[in-house]
Design an enzyme around this catalytic site. Structure first.
Site, PDB file in Angstrom:
ATOM      1  N   CYS A 334       0.834  -1.202   0.000  1.00 17.02           N
ATOM      2  CA  CYS A 334       0.000   0.000   0.000  1.00 17.02           C
ATOM      3  C   CYS A 334       0.875   1.261   0.000  1.00 17.02           C
ATOM      4  O   CYS A 334       1.501   1.563  -1.004  1.00 17.02           O
ATOM      5  CB  CYS A 334      -0.980  -0.026   1.167  1.00 17.02           C
ATOM      6  SG  CYS A 334      -2.399   1.073   0.905  1.00 17.02           S
ATOM      7  N   HIS A 433      -3.466  -5.229   1.572  1.00 21.62           N
ATOM      8  CA  HIS A 433      -3.190  -5.569   2.960  1.00 21.62           C
ATOM      9  C   HIS A 433      -3.598  -7.030   3.158  1.00 21.62           C
ATOM     10  O   HIS A 433      -4.510  -7.523   2.512  1.00 21.62           O
ATOM     11  CB  HIS A 433      -3.993  -4.676   3.898  1.00 21.62           C
ATOM     12  CG  HIS A 433      -3.595  -3.241   3.848  1.00 21.62           C
ATOM     13  ND1 HIS A 433      -2.405  -2.787   4.364  1.00 21.62           N
ATOM     14  CD2 HIS A 433      -4.225  -2.154   3.330  1.00 21.62           C
ATOM     15  CE1 HIS A 433      -2.325  -1.479   4.179  1.00 21.62           C
ATOM     16  NE2 HIS A 433      -3.413  -1.072   3.543  1.00 21.62           N
TER      17      HIS A 433
END
Length: 492
Positions: A334, A433
Site C-alpha cells: 500500500c 493488505h
C-alpha cells in the site's frame, strides 16, 4: 432487546486490556450459544479492516467480531479517527471518509458524530442479545470530558453499566483504579459495577489483601484477575506494543526488517512473518541502525509523503540501494508500494499542502492520491507462481500507473491485476493488505525472498486458537455470573 443487556468495558489507561477483555468475553459468550456483538463508539487507530458492507472499522473491532463468530460490520465502530498529524485526523463515519479535521474542528463536530454512534448502537441493540462495548483510553481524561462520546459520555447517553479494567503488569494498579474512579462524577461512579485486573503474574494469594482493600475502599467487587497469557497473539489495535520490536529465534534462516515510520498503518500485515519459526524479523525504529537483511518490507502508511521524508532522513534510501545491489528483495504494501515508485503526487492536498515528491525509484510507477478511498475485500493468486492463494483487502486513496504494472504481483478473482514486479524481479509492490495472511502466500513469498522450501503460517488458525485460549482464561479467572449479574440485575 433492552439496552440493559449492554456492558461497557472501560480502562484506566490505553492498552489496559479493554480490547482483549471484550474479545475474550465475546468468545466465551458465543461458545455458550449467546448472540453477542462488539461495539466501540469512537476508535483512534491506524490499523483498520474492511467490512462486509464495504466500510472501514478499527482492527480491534474486526477481531472482536471474529471472536463473536460474526462478520465485521461498520456499526461495530461507527466513528474511526485515523491520525494524519499530531493535531489532525481523517474522520470516518459509518465506514466512509467524512473529512480531514483538526482536533479543534472535530471537537465541534462531536454532536454529529454522537448521533451516528447512537444510531449504530440502537441497531445492534435490536439485533443481538448482548452488546459488549469498549471504551477508549481512560474515562478520567479531564481535558476530554466535554462532549465525550467514547467513554462515560456514551455510557450516560446510552444508560449502560461499566466495568473498569487495569493492567497490573505496568505497576500502580490500585492507584489507577481508585484514581480513575475518584475523578468521575457521582453519576458516572454509580455506573461502575466493579473491576477486572489484567496481566497478573505470580501467586494470587499475595495479591488478595490488595483486592480486599480495593473492595472495602470503593464498595465494588473485583470480578476477576486475568493471568499474563504468554505468547497470546491477537491483532493489535494500533501502535506497536513493547515486545513487538524484534523476534529473535534459534534456527531462523531468513532475515526480514521493516521500518517503523511515524504514521505506520496496518502493521498487522507482517504478523505472519513475526510468527514464522524460520524468520528473524525486526522492526527498525527511529535512530536505530539498519541491519543487513534478506528481505525489506515497507508497510502501509497514513501519511505517505511525510513517512517517505522520514525514511530518507533515517538513511533508508541509500540502505535500500545497497540492499538491492547485493541481491536483496523488497516488498512494498500500500503506502510502501507507493513510496517505491518514481513520483508521488498529492494534487488535492489530502495529506497536507498539494505537492509532488520523488519516490525511491525502485519501481517504474507513478502514483496520484485521489479523493475517493478504495475499500474492498479481495481474493486472488500470487502472480509469482500463479498458484498461491491470497486473501486480503484494499484501503487506499492512490492510483498508480507505469510500466512495471505490466508485471502484476497479484491476479485477483474479479479479473483485475494488482501491484507490480520490477524488471529484475527484486522488488514487489501491492495495494493488498493481508498479503501474508494465507499459508500459501507466506510460503511462496518467502521462497521468492530466498527461503527455499519455506513452510506457511496459518494466521487464521493461530488467531482462532488464541481466541479460544483467551476465552478459557476468562471463563477460569473471571466470575462471569457475578459480572453480568451486577451489570444486569433485572436479568439475573
Amino acid at each position: 432487546m433492552s439496552k440493559a443487556s449492554a456492558l461497557m468495558v472501560q480502562g484506566t489507561t490505553s492498552d489496559a486490556g479493554k480490547s482483549t477483555l471484550v474479545a475474550g468475553l465475546a468468545r466465551a459468550l458465543v461458545r455458550r450459544g449467546v448472540r453477542v456483538a462488539p461495539f466501540k463508539p469512537q476508535n483512534m487507530a491506524l490499523n483498520s479492516a474492511v467490512t462486509a458492507d464495504g466500510g472501514e472499522i478499527g482492527r480491534a473491532q474486526a477481531l472482536q467480531a471474529v471472536a463473536a463468530r460474526i462478520a465485521p460490520h461498520t456499526d461495530f465502530n461507527p466513528v474511526l479517527l485515523k491520525p494524519s498529524s499530531d493535531i489532525g485526523a481523517q474522520v470516518i463515519i459509518h465506514g466512509k471518509v467524512m473529512a480531514n479535521l483538526s482536533a479543534r474542528d472535530y471537537h465541534a463536530y462531536k454532536p454529529t458524530a454522537m448521533a451516528a454512534v447512537m444510531a449504530s448502537f440502537d441497531r445492534l441493540s435490536a439485533q443481538y442479545e448482548h452488546v459488549l462495548i469498549e471504551g477508549a483510553g481512560s474515562p478520567a481524561e479531564i481535558n476530554l470530558r466535554d462532549r465525550d462520546i467514547a467513554n462515560m459520555g456514551f455510557a450516560e447517553a446510552a444508560d449502560v453499566p461499566v466495568v473498569l479494567v487495569a493492567d497490573i503488569d505496568r505497576g500502580g494498579v490500585f492507584a489507577h483504579l481508585v484514581g480513575t474512579l475518584e475523578l468521575l462524577s457521582p453519576s458516572e461512579q454509580a455506573r461502575v459495577r466493579g473491576f477486572v485486573i489484567n496481566r497478573f503474574r505470580g501467586d494470587i494469594a499475595l495479591l488478595q489483601p490488595g483486592l480486599d482493600w480495593l473492595t472495602e475502599r470503593t464498595g465494588r467487587p473485583v470480578f476477576g484477575v486475568l493471568p499474563y497469557l504468554h505468547g497470546l497473539f491477537l491483532d493489535a489495535e494500533d501502535a506497536l506494543a513493547n515486545g513487538q520490536v524484534a523476534a529473535d529465534r534459534d534456527g531462523a534462516v531468513l532475515k526480514v526488517i521493516a521500518p517503523v515510520y511515524p504514521r505506520i498503518s496496518n502493521h498487522t500485515d507482517l504478523d505472519a512473518l513475526r510468527l514464522h519459526p524460520q524468520v528473524d524479523f525486526r522492526w527498525v525504529g527511529p535512530g536505530q541502525a539498519i541491519p543487513p537483511a534478506d528481505l525489506v518490507v515497507l508497510p502501509g502508511s497514513k501519511s505517505v509523503q511525510a513517512d517517505l521524508a522520514w525514511l530518507r532522513a533515517q538513511g533508508w534510501e541509500p540502505a535500500l540501494r545497497r540492499h538491492l545491489r547485493y541481491g536483496g528483495k523488497v516488498i512494498g504494501i500500500c503506502g510502501g508500494f507507493q513510496m517505491l515508485g518514481s513520483t508521488l503526487a498529492d494534487p488535492h492536498g489530502l495529506e497536507g499542502a498539494p505537492s509532488t515528491v520523488a519516490g525511491l525509484g525502485a519501481l517504474d510507477i507513478e502514483t496520484v492520491l485521489e479523493r475517493e478511498k478504495q475499500l474492498v475485500n479481495v481474493r486472488g493468486r500470487l502472480a509469482l507462481d500463479g498458484e498461491a492463494a491470497v486473501a486480503g483487502y484494499e484501503i487506499h486513496m492512490g492510483v498508480s500507473r507505469g510500466a512495471d504494472l505490466d508485471r502484476p504481483a497479484v491476479l485477483l478473482e474479479d479479473g483485475r491485476a494488482d501491484g507490480a514486479l520490477s524488471a529484475d524481479g527484486q522488488v514487489l509492490g501491492t495495494y493488498l493488505h493481508g498479503l501474508f495472511d494465507t499459508p500459501q502466500a507466506v510460503a511462496a513469498l518467502l521462497d521468492w525472498a530466498g527461503l527455499k522450501g519455506a513452510a506457511g503460517v496459518d494466521l487464521n488458525a493461530r488467531r482462532e486458537a488464541d481466541l479460544d485460549r483467551l476465552a478459557d482464561a476468562v471463563e477460569a479467572h473471571v466470575d462471569m455470573a457475578a459480572l453480568f449479574g451486577a451489570a444486569w440485575p433485572d436479568a439475573a
